[in-house]
Design a protein around this motif. Sequence first.
Motif, mmCIF file in Angstrom:
data_model
loop_
_atom_site.group_PDB
_atom_site.id
_atom_site.type_symbol
_atom_site.label_atom_id
_atom_site.label_comp_id
_atom_site.label_asym_id
_atom_site.label_seq_id
_atom_site.Cartn_x
_atom_site.Cartn_y
_atom_site.Cartn_z
ATOM 1 N N PHE A 1 0.897 -1.265 0.119
ATOM 2 C CA PHE A 1 -0.016 -0.004 0.124
ATOM 3 C C PHE A 1 0.797 1.354 -0.035
ATOM 4 O O PHE A 1 0.570 2.266 -0.605
ATOM 5 C CB PHE A 1 -0.981 0.110 1.282
ATOM 6 N N GLU A 2 2.018 1.127 0.616
ATOM 7 C CA GLU A 2 2.802 2.472 0.679
ATOM 8 C C GLU A 2 3.814 2.561 -0.491
ATOM 9 O O GLU A 2 4.766 3.279 -0.299
ATOM 10 C CB GLU A 2 3.740 2.407 2.007
ATOM 11 N N TRP B 1 -1.775 -4.792 -1.973
ATOM 12 C CA TRP B 1 -2.701 -5.278 -2.881
ATOM 13 C C TRP B 1 -2.085 -6.380 -4.063
ATOM 14 O O TRP B 1 -0.956 -6.505 -4.308
ATOM 15 C CB TRP B 1 -2.627 -3.936 -4.063
ATOM 16 N N HIS B 2 -3.065 -7.325 -3.980
ATOM 17 C CA HIS B 2 -2.738 -8.520 -5.148
ATOM 18 C C HIS B 2 -3.279 -7.945 -6.333
ATOM 19 O O HIS B 2 -4.577 -7.420 -6.549
ATOM 20 C CB HIS B 2 -3.615 -9.748 -4.366
ATOM 21 N N GLU C 1 -4.470 -4.930 -12.586
ATOM 22 C CA GLU C 1 -5.759 -4.634 -11.999
ATOM 23 C C GLU C 1 -5.742 -4.890 -10.476
ATOM 24 O O GLU C 1 -5.488 -6.267 -10.180
ATOM 25 C CB GLU C 1 -7.021 -5.080 -12.435
ATOM 26 N N ARG C 2 -6.287 -4.615 -9.649
ATOM 27 C CA ARG C 2 -6.221 -4.841 -8.022
ATOM 28 C C ARG C 2 -7.318 -5.877 -8.064
ATOM 29 O O ARG C 2 -8.476 -5.768 -8.598
ATOM 30 C CB ARG C 2 -6.724 -3.658 -6.980
ATOM 31 N N VAL C 3 -7.002 -7.059 -7.349
ATOM 32 C CA VAL C 3 -7.822 -8.334 -7.202
ATOM 33 C C VAL C 3 -8.532 -8.314 -5.709
ATOM 34 O O VAL C 3 -9.567 -8.610 -5.301
ATOM 35 C CB VAL C 3 -7.451 -9.541 -7.472
ATOM 36 N N GLU C 4 -7.591 -8.164 -4.601
ATOM 37 C CA GLU C 4 -7.906 -8.140 -3.414
ATOM 38 C C GLU C 4 -6.710 -7.687 -2.535
ATOM 39 O O GLU C 4 -5.776 -7.308 -2.941
ATOM 40 C CB GLU C 4 -7.933 -9.412 -2.958
#
Length: 177
Positions: free
Chosen positions: A145-146, A173-174, A160-163
């Motif tokens: 995240f950082e 972010w996965h 794309e972000r998945v989870e």
Amino acid sequence: MATKDDVSLIAEVVAMAIGDDIATYYCGENYDLVLKELASMEASQYTYNNVLIAEVDGVKAGAAVAYNGADLQILREATLKVISKYRGEELKITEDETDASEYYLDSLGVLPEYRGCGVGAKLILALKEIASEKYNKPLGLLVDFENPKAERLYKSLGFERVEEKDFLGHKMWHMVR
């Protein structure tokens, strides 16, 4: 692809990717020795067999470590064995950063003098081809995240972000492409 001659570069790139604080926490003060040993092995998460090297004008400029997510447990077992040897105590990691559904980009690093030249993007696109052509899987990764700069790069390349994931005490972010 990398060879055993590339272990110093691989160790440097992995240390860049995970950060000195995490490398020291998990591997001890001599984490460079740990990472070099892992890079020189035939099978570990950071084996030279899982590394793609990027060159600029014939000079090694960066590298990416990636592997089939289905191999995570076998590769991690070998990795943790080496780390535990250097730590003098067993290390266990209970979270999984990937799974069998994807080809996983574990670590990516570009030497400082080559940053901003597209080296990272070229490595990622080459890994996407390997994921698709050799494994018929999407390319997945975790980004802290950082680290919004890295996330912007991944998004610009179609990830794309998945989870959300918690991994090694960090919110991540996965992302998948």
